[in-house]
Enzyme design. Sequence first.
Site, PDB file in Angstrom:
ATOM      1  N   CYS A   1      -9.902  -0.861   0.405  1.00 29.62           N
ATOM      2  CA  CYS A   1      -8.470  -1.166   0.318  1.00 29.62           C
ATOM      3  C   CYS A   1      -8.218  -2.650   0.600  1.00 29.62           C
ATOM      4  O   CYS A   1      -8.841  -3.241   1.496  1.00 29.62           O
ATOM      5  CB  CYS A   1      -7.718  -0.308   1.324  1.00 29.62           C
ATOM      6  SG  CYS A   1      -5.961  -0.664   1.358  1.00 29.62           S
TER       7      CYS A   1
ATOM      8  N   HIS B   1     -15.565   4.190  13.748  1.00 29.05           N
ATOM      9  CA  HIS B   1     -14.850   4.409  12.491  1.00 29.05           C
ATOM     10  C   HIS B   1     -15.425   3.484  11.414  1.00 29.05           C
ATOM     11  O   HIS B   1     -15.685   2.300  11.676  1.00 29.05           O
ATOM     12  CB  HIS B   1     -13.360   4.133  12.694  1.00 29.05           C
ATOM     13  CG  HIS B   1     -12.502   4.563  11.535  1.00 29.05           C
ATOM     14  ND1 HIS B   1     -12.436   3.850  10.369  1.00 29.05           N
ATOM     15  CD2 HIS B   1     -11.707   5.641  11.360  1.00 29.05           C
ATOM     16  CE1 HIS B   1     -11.611   4.460   9.526  1.00 29.05           C
ATOM     17  NE2 HIS B   1     -11.153   5.558  10.105  1.00 29.05           N
TER      18      HIS B   1
ATOM     19  N   GLU C   1     -14.193   1.885   9.016  1.00 30.76           N
ATOM     20  CA  GLU C   1     -13.481   0.621   8.785  1.00 30.76           C
ATOM     21  C   GLU C   1     -13.823  -0.405   9.868  1.00 30.76           C
ATOM     22  O   GLU C   1     -14.069  -1.587   9.568  1.00 30.76           O
ATOM     23  CB  GLU C   1     -11.966   0.871   8.763  1.00 30.76           C
ATOM     24  CG  GLU C   1     -11.179  -0.404   8.535  1.00 30.76           C
ATOM     25  CD  GLU C   1      -9.687  -0.226   8.766  1.00 30.76           C
ATOM     26  OE1 GLU C   1      -9.127   0.809   8.344  1.00 30.76           O
ATOM     27  OE2 GLU C   1      -9.089  -1.116   9.391  1.00 30.76           O
TER      28      GLU C   1
ATOM     29  N   THR D   1      -6.680  -0.808  10.673  1.00 32.22           N
ATOM     30  CA  THR D   1      -5.374  -0.740  10.003  1.00 32.22           C
ATOM     31  C   THR D   1      -4.561   0.502  10.335  1.00 32.22           C
ATOM     32  O   THR D   1      -3.365   0.536  10.085  1.00 32.22           O
ATOM     33  CB  THR D   1      -5.578  -0.748   8.470  1.00 32.22           C
ATOM     34  OG1 THR D   1      -6.513   0.293   8.149  1.00 32.22           O
ATOM     35  CG2 THR D   1      -6.093  -2.068   7.977  1.00 32.22           C
TER      36      THR D   1
ATOM     37  N   CYS E   1      -1.719  -1.787   8.548  1.00 32.60           N
ATOM     38  CA  CYS E   1      -1.269  -1.884   7.155  1.00 32.60           C
ATOM     39  C   CYS E   1       0.150  -1.334   7.028  1.00 32.60           C
ATOM     40  O   CYS E   1       0.597  -0.533   7.851  1.00 32.60           O
ATOM     41  CB  CYS E   1      -2.224  -1.157   6.221  1.00 32.60           C
ATOM     42  SG  CYS E   1      -2.040   0.615   6.248  1.00 32.60           S
TER      43      CYS E   1
ATOM     44  N   SER F   1      -9.043  11.938  10.448  1.00 34.81           N
ATOM     45  CA  SER F   1      -8.166  10.900   9.899  1.00 34.81           C
ATOM     46  C   SER F   1      -7.431  10.203  11.037  1.00 34.81           C
ATOM     47  O   SER F   1      -6.584  10.802  11.706  1.00 34.81           O
ATOM     48  CB  SER F   1      -7.164  11.537   8.921  1.00 34.81           C
ATOM     49  OG  SER F   1      -6.063  10.679   8.721  1.00 34.81           O
ATOM     50  N   SER F   2      -7.758   8.952  11.244  1.00 35.01           N
ATOM     51  CA  SER F   2      -7.179   8.179  12.345  1.00 35.01           C
ATOM     52  C   SER F   2      -5.661   8.092  12.226  1.00 35.01           C
ATOM     53  O   SER F   2      -4.927   8.339  13.183  1.00 35.01           O
ATOM     54  CB  SER F   2      -7.800   6.779  12.344  1.00 35.01           C
ATOM     55  OG  SER F   2      -7.168   5.949  13.269  1.00 35.01           O
ATOM     56  N   ASN F   3      -5.173   7.758  11.038  1.00 41.32           N
ATOM     57  CA  ASN F   3      -3.724   7.559  10.921  1.00 41.32           C
ATOM     58  C   ASN F   3      -2.973   8.867  11.104  1.00 41.32           C
ATOM     59  O   ASN F   3      -1.853   8.879  11.616  1.00 41.32           O
ATOM     60  CB  ASN F   3      -3.396   6.857   9.599  1.00 41.32           C
ATOM     61  CG  ASN F   3      -3.386   7.809   8.422  1.00 41.32           C
ATOM     62  OD1 ASN F   3      -2.378   8.429   8.124  1.00 41.32           O
ATOM     63  ND2 ASN F   3      -4.530   7.959   7.750  1.00 41.32           N
TER      64      ASN F   3
ATOM     65  N   SER G   1      -4.136  10.016   3.819  1.00 43.61           N
ATOM     66  CA  SER G   1      -5.182  10.557   2.950  1.00 43.61           C
ATOM     67  C   SER G   1      -4.912  12.013   2.566  1.00 43.61           C
ATOM     68  O   SER G   1      -5.794  12.686   2.025  1.00 43.61           O
ATOM     69  CB  SER G   1      -6.542  10.443   3.650  1.00 43.61           C
ATOM     70  OG  SER G   1      -6.470  10.933   4.971  1.00 43.61           O
TER      71      SER G   1
END
Length: 418
Positions: free
Chosen positions: A154, A182, A184, A252, A292, A322-324, A384
């Site tokens: 991304c 993670h 990322e 992010t 983000c 999923s972190s977010n 996601s």
Amino acid sequence: MSSAAEKTYYRASLGLKGEISSQVAADYASGLIQYFRAHGNRLDVPDAKLTFHLAKEFGFCYGVDKAVDMAYEALRKFPDRRIFLLTEIIHNPRVNKRLIDQGIVFLSGQYKHPELKFEDITPQDVVLIPAFGTSAEELEKLKGIGAIIVDTTCGSVVHVWKRVERYAKDGFTSLVHGKYYHEETIATVSMARTHGGHFIVVRNRQQAQVVCDAIEGKRSASEVISTLHADAVSRGFDAEHHLKRIGVANQTTMLASESLEIAAMAGDAIARREGVSSRRDCEFFRSFDTICSATQDRQDAISDLVAEADLDLVLVIGGYNSSNTGHLLAVARRNCPAYHIEDASCLLEEQAISHLPRGKTEPETTKNWLGSGQLNVGLTAGASTPNRAIADTVFRLIELRGLNAADVLPEEALSQAR
Ligand code: SF4
């Protein structure tokens, strides 16, 4: 065209979007979501004594849209080649399993192929880099192999990398608010490493406080290192030299409010050490908010929803890794009961829900979560999570009230439900 002239690195669309869009929509989209949007993000189901309220921002972000499209394009463009994914393309089980169904082979993570591994990649293969990116070292190895690389990283992740590279080049140690394990963050800190810089990854305020104490000389480097995981601190880290200049960045998808607090803590610690009145005037401190916009928008939207609607509970839908999505749960549960579920199958029965509590690594079952009275149910989904997973959750909840969605949903919602 000779194979030597073949394009081997794709950073954006492979030019087949028009050909794959209907398949992507068929796999992940839902007309029910269009109904929500056309009706103020609300769906009343009086027969089931349920009113659903959908957050204004939810589900697939621009980065996930791009990554999923590029994977489908790769399948279309290279039907006769092996297609590998370094690890999960995004953190959603439905999406990953759908890619496996279509023949993509995962090289690591929970869906890893039992035999094939990174060392088996040949120049004839296609390798997908996931939306979180990969480490600088692994990318170099891939380029060395000569395989066709479809890099779905991304742009917002690349933005963080550029910050960290800059810090390293200017002699600043990167203090990254994130999870050291993670994908990322592993990629982000590799950017510091390959540019000769150091890094420290902190998960939360408590860990950040240890680093801040070391900045002010109240703790030693060994205390920092022993508090954090070995992979959260760069090799050769030395508090005396490497805490002199600090640049803050973040994964992010972290909780934005916590990232801002951690940056302020670090900046204030350096300002105190230097005898400067404000961190903003301190030449040894830099900070850029690298959360983000998609993460920020989703966190703001669920925050607004729980503040404005009189909700009885919130369902936060998304992969457990999923972190977010986990951070959406953290925001939602400030105001009312909230449950992080992976998909509709987690709604086991009217009196039992399987969900991942905040801070836990394994799902738990909670009883008596629903009741039989009139309920206002809030809904949101991680960046996601496909819209189809939200629609399935609505249908399942109606089913748990002993009704068939086809019998009780407004005709307009039903006609577009799939
Ligand atoms: S959550 Fe943000 S950084 Fe991650 S893929 Fe989506 S837009 Fe990109």
